[in-house]
Design a protein around this motif. Structure first.
Motif, PDB file in Angstrom:
ATOM      1  N   LYS A 190      14.034   5.094   1.491  1.00 47.05           N
ATOM      2  CA  LYS A 190      14.341   4.294   0.303  1.00 47.05           C
ATOM      3  C   LYS A 190      13.535   4.762  -0.908  1.00 47.05           C
ATOM      4  O   LYS A 190      14.061   4.862  -2.015  1.00 47.05           O
ATOM      5  N   VAL A 191      12.260   5.037  -0.678  1.00 49.85           N
ATOM      6  CA  VAL A 191      11.386   5.441  -1.789  1.00 49.85           C
ATOM      7  C   VAL A 191      11.744   6.846  -2.268  1.00 49.85           C
ATOM      8  O   VAL A 191      11.839   7.102  -3.466  1.00 49.85           O
ATOM      9  N   PHE A 192      11.949   7.768  -1.308  1.00 52.66           N
ATOM     10  CA  PHE A 192      12.272   9.155  -1.640  1.00 52.66           C
ATOM     11  C   PHE A 192      13.746   9.399  -1.339  1.00 52.66           C
ATOM     12  O   PHE A 192      14.099  10.263  -0.540  1.00 52.66           O
ATOM     13  N   VAL A 197      10.043   4.856   8.485  1.00 51.48           N
ATOM     14  CA  VAL A 197      11.117   5.841   8.335  1.00 51.48           C
ATOM     15  C   VAL A 197      12.131   5.338   7.313  1.00 51.48           C
ATOM     16  O   VAL A 197      12.542   6.071   6.393  1.00 51.48           O
ATOM     17  N   GLU A 198      12.525   4.075   7.458  1.00 55.63           N
ATOM     18  CA  GLU A 198      13.500   3.495   6.533  1.00 55.63           C
ATOM     19  C   GLU A 198      12.919   3.371   5.123  1.00 55.63           C
ATOM     20  O   GLU A 198      13.612   3.649   4.133  1.00 55.63           O
ATOM     21  N   TRP A 208      11.903  16.034  -0.552  1.00 59.72           N
ATOM     22  CA  TRP A 208      10.803  15.285   0.058  1.00 59.72           C
ATOM     23  C   TRP A 208      11.052  15.114   1.547  1.00 59.72           C
ATOM     24  O   TRP A 208      12.122  14.654   1.957  1.00 59.72           O
ATOM     25  N   LEU A 209      10.048  15.483   2.355  1.00 60.14           N
ATOM     26  CA  LEU A 209      10.142  15.303   3.807  1.00 60.14           C
ATOM     27  C   LEU A 209       8.982  14.452   4.306  1.00 60.14           C
ATOM     28  O   LEU A 209       7.863  14.557   3.787  1.00 60.14           O
ATOM     29  N   PRO A 210       9.201  13.639   5.333  1.00 61.63           N
ATOM     30  CA  PRO A 210       8.106  12.844   5.902  1.00 61.63           C
ATOM     31  C   PRO A 210       7.323  13.633   6.939  1.00 61.63           C
ATOM     32  O   PRO A 210       7.847  14.534   7.600  1.00 61.63           O
ATOM     33  N   GLY A 211       6.048  13.277   7.076  1.00 58.32           N
ATOM     34  CA  GLY A 211       5.209  13.834   8.139  1.00 58.32           C
ATOM     35  C   GLY A 211       4.753  12.732   9.069  1.00 58.32           C
ATOM     36  O   GLY A 211       5.033  11.542   8.854  1.00 58.32           O
ATOM     37  N   ASP A 212       4.031  13.102  10.100  1.00 62.51           N
ATOM     38  CA  ASP A 212       3.591  12.099  11.067  1.00 62.51           C
ATOM     39  C   ASP A 212       2.624  11.099  10.463  1.00 62.51           C
ATOM     40  O   ASP A 212       2.556   9.944  10.899  1.00 62.51           O
ATOM     41  N   GLN A 234       0.830  -1.203   0.000  1.00 64.26           N
ATOM     42  CA  GLN A 234       0.000   0.000   0.000  1.00 64.26           C
ATOM     43  C   GLN A 234       0.867   1.257   0.000  1.00 64.26           C
ATOM     44  O   GLN A 234       0.581   2.223  -0.725  1.00 64.26           O
ATOM     45  N   PHE A 235       1.922   1.249   0.793  1.00 64.97           N
ATOM     46  CA  PHE A 235       2.823   2.397   0.879  1.00 64.97           C
ATOM     47  C   PHE A 235       3.410   2.722  -0.494  1.00 64.97           C
ATOM     48  O   PHE A 235       3.446   3.883  -0.908  1.00 64.97           O
ATOM     49  N   HIS A 236       3.841   1.694  -1.198  1.00 62.56           N
ATOM     50  CA  HIS A 236       4.406   1.903  -2.536  1.00 62.56           C
ATOM     51  C   HIS A 236       3.328   2.344  -3.519  1.00 62.56           C
ATOM     52  O   HIS A 236       3.604   3.144  -4.428  1.00 62.56           O
ATOM     53  N   GLY A 237       2.101   1.839  -3.348  1.00 60.74           N
ATOM     54  CA  GLY A 237       0.998   2.284  -4.198  1.00 60.74           C
ATOM     55  C   GLY A 237       0.695   3.758  -3.992  1.00 60.74           C
ATOM     56  O   GLY A 237       0.438   4.505  -4.947  1.00 60.74           O
ATOM     57  N   TYR A 238       0.733   4.213  -2.737  1.00 63.95           N
ATOM     58  CA  TYR A 238       0.518   5.635  -2.456  1.00 63.95           C
ATOM     59  C   TYR A 238       1.633   6.476  -3.068  1.00 63.95           C
ATOM     60  O   TYR A 238       1.395   7.581  -3.579  1.00 63.95           O
TER      61      TYR A 238
END
Length: 355
Positions: free
Chosen positions: A159-161, A154-155, A135-139, A113-117
């Motif tokens: 890897k994706v971004f 987080v990891e 690209w930055l991550p959010g909560d 699902q994460f990769h689909g998003y």
């Protein structure tokens, strides 16, 4: 045949077609008339244009059961794609900074699902000219607000971004600070020869309100300005370098511009509003900044997006009206047929009685 000949239906269908053209295409052209002309001066070769995208929070698979989820996801993705395209075509930024909360369910999603998003995000935020991405991550991507931080996410996000913790364009450096995990780039992460670059701290969570953490960042990085998201609001904080005398100012008036001349005494943190119509606010848009005059001045504005829910309610009202019209018409037609007298022939007696 009656439906095709009905003047009322023709007018309704024409109104629906006109509304669709306006709501799905023309409105984005109209909205540009309320934007500031944030262009570089022709003689300023040092000018850099930066676009900030905050909290798109594309809807996941779990919020709404199918088949409604397909419709909701399609509409919200299409809205983001349309508003983003309108902004980048108008502004043509050199740097694109995505300030986190890219997904609504990233922290609880399975890896497929994460990769689909992530693929949906790539399809939404697509452009056809050279630009640098940050690209930055959010909560909502990795956890951390109302749930534990997901180390696996987080990891996976990294890897994706995949990109360095400091992204450099020309003489501007974007420092990716994570106020969720309380981490920030170290001196060893800097590219040699970039010490004199204009330094911007980009974070999903606001940084300067976390006094001890922000002081560490100021001592280690000495940034000129902070940009953050998370609150879904458009505002900025002006304060002294020692983080005292903090003053917050709302920034949600159309065609308004914040002009900053940098000095050694004042520090700004700009909160970029959400670009998603699903976040419960009417102030939706993209933050845009122009660094000019050898990075001595910054002009910032928000390219506001049109609201979406009024148009969705309008579509719903049209569908209800059409349904009620068809229902009333069918009932009236049925009553008319039942009440219509049956024509009798001259002799209705059975055949055997007439022989």
């Amino acid at each position: 045949m009656y439906l095709r000949r009905s003047t009322t239906v023709k007018y309704v269908l024409a109104a629906v077609l006109g509304a669709v053209i306006y709501c799905e295409w023309f409105i984005y052209l109209v909205e540009q008339q309320y934007w500031v002309d944030l262009e570089c001066q022709d003689h300023d070769t040092s000018c850099t244009k930066i676009l900030f995208i905050a909290d798109p929070q594309i809807q996941g698979d779990e919020a709404v059961p199918p088949p409604l989820s397909y419709i909701f996801n399609w509409d919200s993705d299409r809205y983001l794609r349309s508003t983003f395209k309108s902004v980048v075509d108008y502004f043509k930024p050199d740097i694109l900074v995505y300030l986190g909360d890219l997904m609504d369910e990233g922290s609880i999603a399975t890896m497929p699902q994460f990769h689909g998003y992530a693929k949906r995000l790539a399809n939404i935020f697509d452009w056809d000219f050279p630009a640098v991405q940050v690209w930055l991550p959010g909560d909502n991507d990795i956890g951390g607000e109302n749930e534990p931080i997901r180390r696996d996410k987080v990891e996976e996000f990294e890897k994706v971004f995949v990109q360095p913790s400091i992204v450099t364009y020309s003489n501007v450096s974007i420092y990716k600070v994570n106020a969720i995990t309380y981490t920030f780039p170290q001196k060893a992460d800097e590219v040699p020869g970039t010490d004199n670059n204009f330094k911007i701290v980009a974070s999903h969570y606001p940084v300067t309100m976390r006094t001890m953490f922000s002081k560490k960042i100021i001592n280690a990085i000495n940034p000129k300005i902070f940009f953050c998201a998370h609150d879904h609001e458009s505002k900025y904080v002006k304060q002294n370098k020692d983080l005292t005398h903090r003053v917050t100012t709302w920034f949600n008036i159309p065609k308004s511009t914040l002009t900053i001349t940098f000095n050694d005494d004042t520090l700004y943190e700009i909160y970029v509003p959400t670009c998603s119509y699903r976040m419960g606010t009417n102030y939706i848009g993209y933050g845009a900044a122009v660094l000019e005059n050898n990075q001595k001045h910054l002009r910032y504005t928000v390219f506001w997006s049109p609201q979406r829910f009024p148009f969705l309610f309008f579509y719903l009202a049209i569908l209800v009206i059409l349904f009620l019209y068809c229902l009333v018409f069918c009932i009236a037609k049925l009553i008319y047929r039942k009440s219509k007298p049956i024509a009798k022939s001259a002799d209705m007696s059975p055949l055997l009685e007439r022989l």
